[in-house]
Design a protein around this motif. Structure first.
Motif, PDB file in Angstrom:
ATOM      1  N   ARG A 132      47.198  52.582  38.816  1.00  0.00           N
ATOM      2  CA  ARG A 132      47.845  51.267  38.934  1.00  0.00           C
ATOM      3  C   ARG A 132      47.491  50.656  40.377  1.00  0.00           C
ATOM      4  O   ARG A 132      47.858  49.469  40.542  1.00  0.00           O
ATOM      5  CB  ARG A 132      49.272  51.143  38.715  1.00  0.00           C
ATOM      6  CG  ARG A 132      49.621  51.458  37.451  1.00  0.00           C
ATOM      7  CD  ARG A 132      51.129  51.625  37.136  1.00  0.00           C
ATOM      8  NE  ARG A 132      51.249  53.063  37.367  1.00  0.00           N
ATOM      9  CZ  ARG A 132      52.676  53.633  37.837  1.00  0.00           C
ATOM     10  NH1 ARG A 132      53.738  52.429  37.677  1.00  0.00           N
ATOM     11  NH2 ARG A 132      53.044  54.572  38.232  1.00  0.00           N
ATOM     12  N   GLY A 133      47.219  51.339  41.247  1.00  0.00           N
ATOM     13  CA  GLY A 133      47.057  50.975  42.535  1.00  0.00           C
ATOM     14  C   GLY A 133      45.899  49.910  42.630  1.00  0.00           C
ATOM     15  O   GLY A 133      46.027  49.049  43.604  1.00  0.00           O
ATOM     16  N   VAL A 153      39.118  50.444  50.778  1.00  0.00           N
ATOM     17  CA  VAL A 153      39.694  49.028  50.426  1.00  0.00           C
ATOM     18  C   VAL A 153      41.223  49.161  51.204  1.00  0.00           C
ATOM     19  O   VAL A 153      41.782  48.231  51.823  1.00  0.00           O
ATOM     20  CB  VAL A 153      39.874  48.840  48.927  1.00  0.00           C
ATOM     21  CG1 VAL A 153      41.131  47.790  48.728  1.00  0.00           C
ATOM     22  CG2 VAL A 153      38.688  48.439  48.456  1.00  0.00           C
ATOM     23  N   VAL A 154      41.909  50.369  50.940  1.00  0.00           N
ATOM     24  CA  VAL A 154      43.340  50.645  51.655  1.00  0.00           C
ATOM     25  C   VAL A 154      43.017  50.434  53.293  1.00  0.00           C
ATOM     26  O   VAL A 154      44.083  49.527  53.731  1.00  0.00           O
ATOM     27  CB  VAL A 154      43.830  51.986  51.295  1.00  0.00           C
ATOM     28  CG1 VAL A 154      44.925  52.272  52.159  1.00  0.00           C
ATOM     29  CG2 VAL A 154      44.210  52.053  49.756  1.00  0.00           C
ATOM     30  N   ALA A 155      42.071  50.673  53.657  1.00  0.00           N
ATOM     31  CA  ALA A 155      41.822  50.766  55.176  1.00  0.00           C
ATOM     32  C   ALA A 155      41.663  49.297  55.578  1.00  0.00           C
ATOM     33  O   ALA A 155      42.143  48.843  56.618  1.00  0.00           O
ATOM     34  CB  ALA A 155      40.636  51.566  55.641  1.00  0.00           C
ATOM     35  N   LEU A 156      40.989  48.614  54.738  1.00  0.00           N
ATOM     36  CA  LEU A 156      40.667  47.057  54.914  1.00  0.00           C
ATOM     37  C   LEU A 156      41.927  46.195  54.993  1.00  0.00           C
ATOM     38  O   LEU A 156      42.231  45.602  55.655  1.00  0.00           O
ATOM     39  CB  LEU A 156      39.538  46.555  54.003  1.00  0.00           C
ATOM     40  CG  LEU A 156      38.257  46.889  54.627  1.00  0.00           C
ATOM     41  CD1 LEU A 156      37.262  46.410  53.363  1.00  0.00           C
ATOM     42  CD2 LEU A 156      37.776  46.427  55.653  1.00  0.00           C
ATOM     43  N   MET A 157      42.553  46.645  54.012  1.00  0.00           N
ATOM     44  CA  MET A 157      43.948  45.941  53.773  1.00  0.00           C
ATOM     45  C   MET A 157      45.106  46.478  55.014  1.00  0.00           C
ATOM     46  O   MET A 157      45.547  45.492  55.548  1.00  0.00           O
ATOM     47  CB  MET A 157      44.607  46.335  52.409  1.00  0.00           C
ATOM     48  CG  MET A 157      43.974  45.983  51.111  1.00  0.00           C
ATOM     49  SD  MET A 157      44.730  46.718  49.608  1.00  0.00           S
ATOM     50  CE  MET A 157      45.958  45.545  49.487  1.00  0.00           C
ATOM     51  N   LEU A 158      45.059  47.566  55.406  1.00  0.00           N
ATOM     52  CA  LEU A 158      45.857  47.902  56.506  1.00  0.00           C
ATOM     53  C   LEU A 158      45.403  47.277  57.765  1.00  0.00           C
ATOM     54  O   LEU A 158      45.932  46.840  58.646  1.00  0.00           O
ATOM     55  CB  LEU A 158      45.840  49.302  56.672  1.00  0.00           C
ATOM     56  CG  LEU A 158      46.733  50.023  55.447  1.00  0.00           C
ATOM     57  CD1 LEU A 158      46.679  51.489  55.665  1.00  0.00           C
ATOM     58  CD2 LEU A 158      48.110  49.631  55.415  1.00  0.00           C
ATOM     59  N   LEU A 159      44.030  47.227  58.023  1.00  0.00           N
ATOM     60  CA  LEU A 159      43.496  46.422  59.187  1.00  0.00           C
ATOM     61  C   LEU A 159      43.906  45.011  59.113  1.00  0.00           C
ATOM     62  O   LEU A 159      44.204  44.546  60.077  1.00  0.00           O
ATOM     63  CB  LEU A 159      41.986  46.441  59.122  1.00  0.00           C
ATOM     64  CG  LEU A 159      41.317  45.658  60.314  1.00  0.00           C
ATOM     65  CD1 LEU A 159      41.666  46.440  61.607  1.00  0.00           C
ATOM     66  CD2 LEU A 159      39.789  45.848  60.069  1.00  0.00           C
ATOM     67  N   ALA A 201      52.224  46.764  51.067  1.00  0.00           N
ATOM     68  CA  ALA A 201      52.972  47.260  49.571  1.00  0.00           C
ATOM     69  C   ALA A 201      51.668  47.173  48.921  1.00  0.00           C
ATOM     70  O   ALA A 201      51.731  48.440  48.475  1.00  0.00           O
ATOM     71  CB  ALA A 201      53.824  46.245  49.417  1.00  0.00           C
ATOM     72  N   GLY A 202      50.622  46.721  48.780  1.00  0.00           N
ATOM     73  CA  GLY A 202      49.713  46.916  47.733  1.00  0.00           C
ATOM     74  C   GLY A 202      48.843  48.051  48.357  1.00  0.00           C
ATOM     75  O   GLY A 202      48.382  48.853  47.661  1.00  0.00           O
ATOM     76  N   MET A 239      44.343  44.635  44.283  1.00  0.00           N
ATOM     77  CA  MET A 239      43.669  43.319  43.971  1.00  0.00           C
ATOM     78  C   MET A 239      44.682  42.082  43.961  1.00  0.00           C
ATOM     79  O   MET A 239      44.601  41.092  44.414  1.00  0.00           O
ATOM     80  CB  MET A 239      42.983  43.157  42.614  1.00  0.00           C
ATOM     81  CG  MET A 239      41.860  44.155  42.447  1.00  0.00           C
ATOM     82  SD  MET A 239      40.761  44.050  41.067  1.00  0.00           S
ATOM     83  CE  MET A 239      41.800  44.082  39.550  1.00  0.00           C
ATOM     84  N   ALA A 240      46.156  42.400  43.283  1.00  0.00           N
ATOM     85  CA  ALA A 240      47.059  41.313  43.375  1.00  0.00           C
ATOM     86  C   ALA A 240      47.540  41.021  44.979  1.00  0.00           C
ATOM     87  O   ALA A 240      47.407  39.705  45.217  1.00  0.00           O
ATOM     88  CB  ALA A 240      48.230  41.890  42.507  1.00  0.00           C
ATOM     89  N   ALA A 241      47.500  41.970  45.657  1.00  0.00           N
ATOM     90  CA  ALA A 241      48.035  41.701  46.841  1.00  0.00           C
ATOM     91  C   ALA A 241      47.088  40.886  47.971  1.00  0.00           C
ATOM     92  O   ALA A 241      47.283  40.130  48.716  1.00  0.00           O
ATOM     93  CB  ALA A 241      48.443  43.140  47.787  1.00  0.00           C
ATOM     94  N   THR A 242      45.683  41.309  47.492  1.00  0.00           N
ATOM     95  CA  THR A 242      44.563  40.754  48.409  1.00  0.00           C
ATOM     96  C   THR A 242      44.425  39.180  47.717  1.00  0.00           C
ATOM     97  O   THR A 242      44.144  38.614  49.010  1.00  0.00           O
ATOM     98  CB  THR A 242      43.518  41.679  48.356  1.00  0.00           C
ATOM     99  OG1 THR A 242      43.569  42.795  48.392  1.00  0.00           O
ATOM    100  CG2 THR A 242      42.205  40.650  49.242  1.00  0.00           C
ATOM    101  N   ALA A 243      44.442  38.993  46.578  1.00  0.00           N
ATOM    102  CA  ALA A 243      44.468  37.626  46.233  1.00  0.00           C
ATOM    103  C   ALA A 243      45.786  36.796  46.667  1.00  0.00           C
ATOM    104  O   ALA A 243      45.362  35.794  47.202  1.00  0.00           O
ATOM    105  CB  ALA A 243      44.451  37.650  44.496  1.00  0.00           C
TER     106      ALA A 243
END
Length: 143
Positions: A79-80, A20-26, A68-69, A85-89
């Motif tokens: 908590r991450g 998930v972190v990798a997807l968020m950074l991409l 940041a997320g 989830m909040a950042a992606t939403a």
């Protein structure tokens, strides 16, 4: 089978957290590129209500929120997950708003970008939510 200990609110596995972190950074990287293209005028034009400068600023903000997320997800597994989830939403809502403006007067490139990244954001959120559902009755995830 391997049992993984975790918090009730946290990630069920480090591997899924990293995915998930990798997807968020991409996604954030793609937003940085498209934001730069909008703000530099490389992608310009369109008709109202579409505004390439406003789009570039919004994309930059969404990208910063995703980073940041992702950072919170890496630093605090408990908590991450909530932060991810909040950042992606937030990013999904921003993309839906942006898609409305883009469809109304943006360039085909912008529509294609939104149509490509929006499903990726939905996948990222689904993977985040899935972590909770992957737990067994005992409260442990199974890898």
């Amino acid at each position: 089978m391997t049992t993984i200990k975790h918090s009730d609110r946290g990630f069920s596995s480090d591997r899924m957290r990293r995915v998930v972190v990798a997807l968020m950074l991409l996604e954030a990287l793609s937003l940085a590129v498209i934001s730069g293209l909008h703000l530099s005028g490389v992608i310009a034009g369109g008709t109202k209500p579409y505004n390439p400068q406003a789009a570039g600023i919004a994309e930059a903000v969404i990208g910063v929120v995703l980073v940041a997320g992702a950072v919170m997800a890496m630093r605090s597994p408990a908590r991450g997950r909530t932060a991810a989830m909040a950042a992606t939403a937030f990013a999904i809502v921003g993309f839906l708003v942006g898609l409305g403006f883009t469809i109304s007067g943006g360039q085909p490139t912008d529509v294609a970008y939104h149509a490509t990244v929006l499903p990726l954001l939905v996948l990222t959120l689904a993977l985040s939510v899935r972590w909770t559902g992957a737990r067994g009755r005992s409260g442990h995830a199974h890898a």
